[in-house]
Design a protein around this motif. Sequence first.
Motif, PDB file in Angstrom:
ATOM      1  N   LYS B 257      -7.498 -22.973 -13.094  1.00  0.00           N
ATOM      2  CA  LYS B 257      -6.491 -23.811 -13.746  1.00  0.00           C
ATOM      3  C   LYS B 257      -5.595 -24.532 -12.727  1.00  0.00           C
ATOM      4  O   LYS B 257      -4.878 -25.450 -13.084  1.00  0.00           O
ATOM      5  N   ARG B 276      -5.363 -21.654  -7.034  1.00  0.00           N
ATOM      6  CA  ARG B 276      -4.052 -21.016  -7.152  1.00  0.00           C
ATOM      7  C   ARG B 276      -4.001 -20.186  -8.430  1.00  0.00           C
ATOM      8  O   ARG B 276      -3.286 -19.201  -8.506  1.00  0.00           O
ATOM      9  N   LEU B 277      -4.723 -20.634  -9.426  1.00  0.00           N
ATOM     10  CA  LEU B 277      -4.814 -19.930 -10.692  1.00  0.00           C
ATOM     11  C   LEU B 277      -6.294 -19.792 -11.066  1.00  0.00           C
ATOM     12  O   LEU B 277      -6.861 -20.759 -11.588  1.00  0.00           O
ATOM     13  N   PRO B 278      -6.971 -18.689 -10.849  1.00  0.00           N
ATOM     14  CA  PRO B 278      -6.489 -17.463 -10.196  1.00  0.00           C
ATOM     15  C   PRO B 278      -6.401 -17.645  -8.693  1.00  0.00           C
ATOM     16  O   PRO B 278      -7.123 -18.461  -8.124  1.00  0.00           O
ATOM     17  N   GLU B 279      -5.593 -16.863  -8.054  1.00  0.00           N
ATOM     18  CA  GLU B 279      -5.434 -17.042  -6.607  1.00  0.00           C
ATOM     19  C   GLU B 279      -6.627 -16.413  -5.898  1.00  0.00           C
ATOM     20  O   GLU B 279      -6.662 -15.214  -5.628  1.00  0.00           O
TER      21      GLU B 279
END
Lengths: 445, 390
Positions: B257, B276-279
Amino acid sequence: MRRQSFIIFSLGFFILASCAEESPFLTGYIKRASDAVMTPCDPYNKGSLHTCLVFSSAFNQNLIVYDATAEELVLAPIPFFPLKIKVGPATNDLVTVKNVNEDFPYFLALDPAEAAIYIIRAFPSSDKKHRSFEMPLRENLVQRDKKPFKMAAWAHDEDVIVVVTYPGEGEIELVFLDKITGKIKKDKSQVIKIGSKPSHVEINKEGIAVISDEGSNNIHEINLADSNNPKASSSYDIGMPSDKISLRERDFGQGMKSYVAILPAMGTELKLFRLSDKKVLDTYNLNSHPQALYFPDQNSEPCCDGEKNWIALVDNKGKLNYIAIKPEADGLRLKELKNFDLTSEKNLSLSQLTVIKILGGQVIFDPSLKQEKRCLPNNRKMFFISSFAQEKPYFRYDENLLSGNGHEVEAQGQSCEGQSSAFRFGTVSAEPIPRKNERHDRNER
Amino acid sequence: MHYPFSMAISDNTLVVSSQASDHKYGFGRLVAIDLNAVDQALAKDQSKAALPFNEIVTSNTRIARDAGLIAIDGQIVFGSRENNNLYAVPRDQNGFLCNDSEKKLESCPEASVLALAASDPYALEFISQGESENKILVTYLSSDRLDIVNLDKNKKNNALKPVKHFFAADWVREKLGEKALKDKRLITRKIFLANKADKDKAKVYFLFEKYSDKSSFIEHSKGVFIIAVLASQLISEKQVPASSIELWDLSEQYNIKGAQDLYVNDEGSLAYVLARLPESIFKIDLHDQKRFESQPVCLGASSLAVTAAQDRLFIPCYQDNKVISFKLPSLRLDNATGYYGRGPAFIAIDDNHKRIFVSYNNDNKVGILNFNLDYLGHIFNQASSHSTGS
């Protein structure tokens, strides 16, 4: 007015008093797990036998222990914090030793950056000189300039033989540890060229090691029980480069045999392989990316309306899939059973979830804790080990507004084996179960 | 130097810019460092202290605050988010012209400044190098506008001139339909030029993030696209035809995301995406979207850098205060540092000397590590532990 104050005060007192019986779960310490292992343990050196889940977070340099029997984190001597076991800067692969008794004293952790194995006690020594979860012994691998990837361990005679993979070099190393002390026997170490990029490894009780290969379409088998000479290996074509594997002795109506459930190095198939035939019995195509796999042992609980033989997979979107293993005339078939969303509100309630491993089996029950078994009849559970989770936003009346996706949270999950619901560590859907308060004893560590 | 941020290496020169978001500083800095001098200084003194400034810094000037990423060729180019200008300063054998530590770049006659049409210029890249002119692609952190700017090599100043622009949202709508971006907007998080050396095959990979149209900086990104376009088409075409645009929807396929950075190999077959989303760091097969893998990374993973041999990938983690590395193409964890400094933000790789330079943004220094992530020393004076920056 006085009566109202008295009632309010009394209510407050009773609420606080009842809360004092239960300590809250210490959240946030196992947020980004990179691996976990399920091991018998005696967490407080009291001669008890519990089941512990030990978590590594590769960049935290510590292991954290969850006592699955008591359903709480193992505490440090200062009981406001969980116990942290200091390991290396990139320690991330945890394994137990196969072919040992339940109270085998230690388990192992691998640090690829240091090229070292940590030997961590889960039980105190009989002479009381060593305690559970004390500072681990660290043993450097012989090949210091190479990066180990994964390992598995098996006890044989006076040794624990650890198979360590080096995918970059196309080889494995057999590392010999002293079975009692865990110290490395450097002169016995052996390096064996195997496959293209040997990746994950599992060993059964008999000393058969199965190794996946992310650089070729083969998996490899090696018999550690043969002798102390370099082991000849066999390779079998499974039609895809492979990654995570699970080796089990199961009887699907054709007698007890060794089976390997295999995930692909980068694709979407699950394969079931039988060692005795050396062939792939069936391939199941998951339409998403499988991240974690659970192949239960022979004593598993049924899932999905009584299906006894199954495998569970979690994909990259947090969906848990149950796949049945059905005997057919010419072998076995993998068939979709059921799937459910681990991220839904009735389960872990998350907007995003990355599960990297599923652990499972019987959680030792300790009657002295005066708890009821959550999972009947045999207290068998599944644990979903996550490396990333994000909660659902609090305000959802307009997805365009603030708090789009919620914050990152710790979301290690558990369920009864084979069930369709899960909950996070530290949250309980049932009534709180009263148990004996042991807080005053913990400082004995 | 305060808050060292973006860096770039070309030949034997490391260029560092600072990102002085702290308003007590009225300016940022641009500094050039001689890497051979660094090598000599490290050989002379292995105490891991700050290397002597005067021996290694060859050029130094003040610049506007909030500099974005640096692109470096015969000129050093960067944008400023303070004033939305694009700057170009010519290089020389010592570093760059406009070497005056007390004066701002705008006052230098050799520097060129161009007022850009959008806000928050950030990632940019030289997408063509000709005899008399270069073309620079400029992207923005707050919009999907993509500007092509001409850099006239024969001019000493006023060398920058806008040539054309595109809007990435148009490309997404052409490929996926109007619904794909209904009530949503795109921003460019990063760009990467693969196959730089080949004029015909050089391809620009864009990393776009999708946000709600009712913009709020606090909200999380809602989706990620990678789009690839041949550099030659960006330069020659007025409108890039949909058939020439390659698009990957990372949120749909991989549940990504939000993303920070990307790297694509020269064959265009593998993309490494720092999500970053998910890291996590993802390795994605661009030819077969069913094939991917991911590994967890440390907290606050801010950027990535890949060696010229494409065998190692480095990630600084701003929140965890460490640097980690992975072996490529396997994406296996190779090394992780302990604590060397606060807020590592970016990494520049010196392939010749097998070292990396890490901008420790909160510690006011640039750390020097070898490829095994051993700490060798640092450049600039470290901030005291009671302060950030200097």
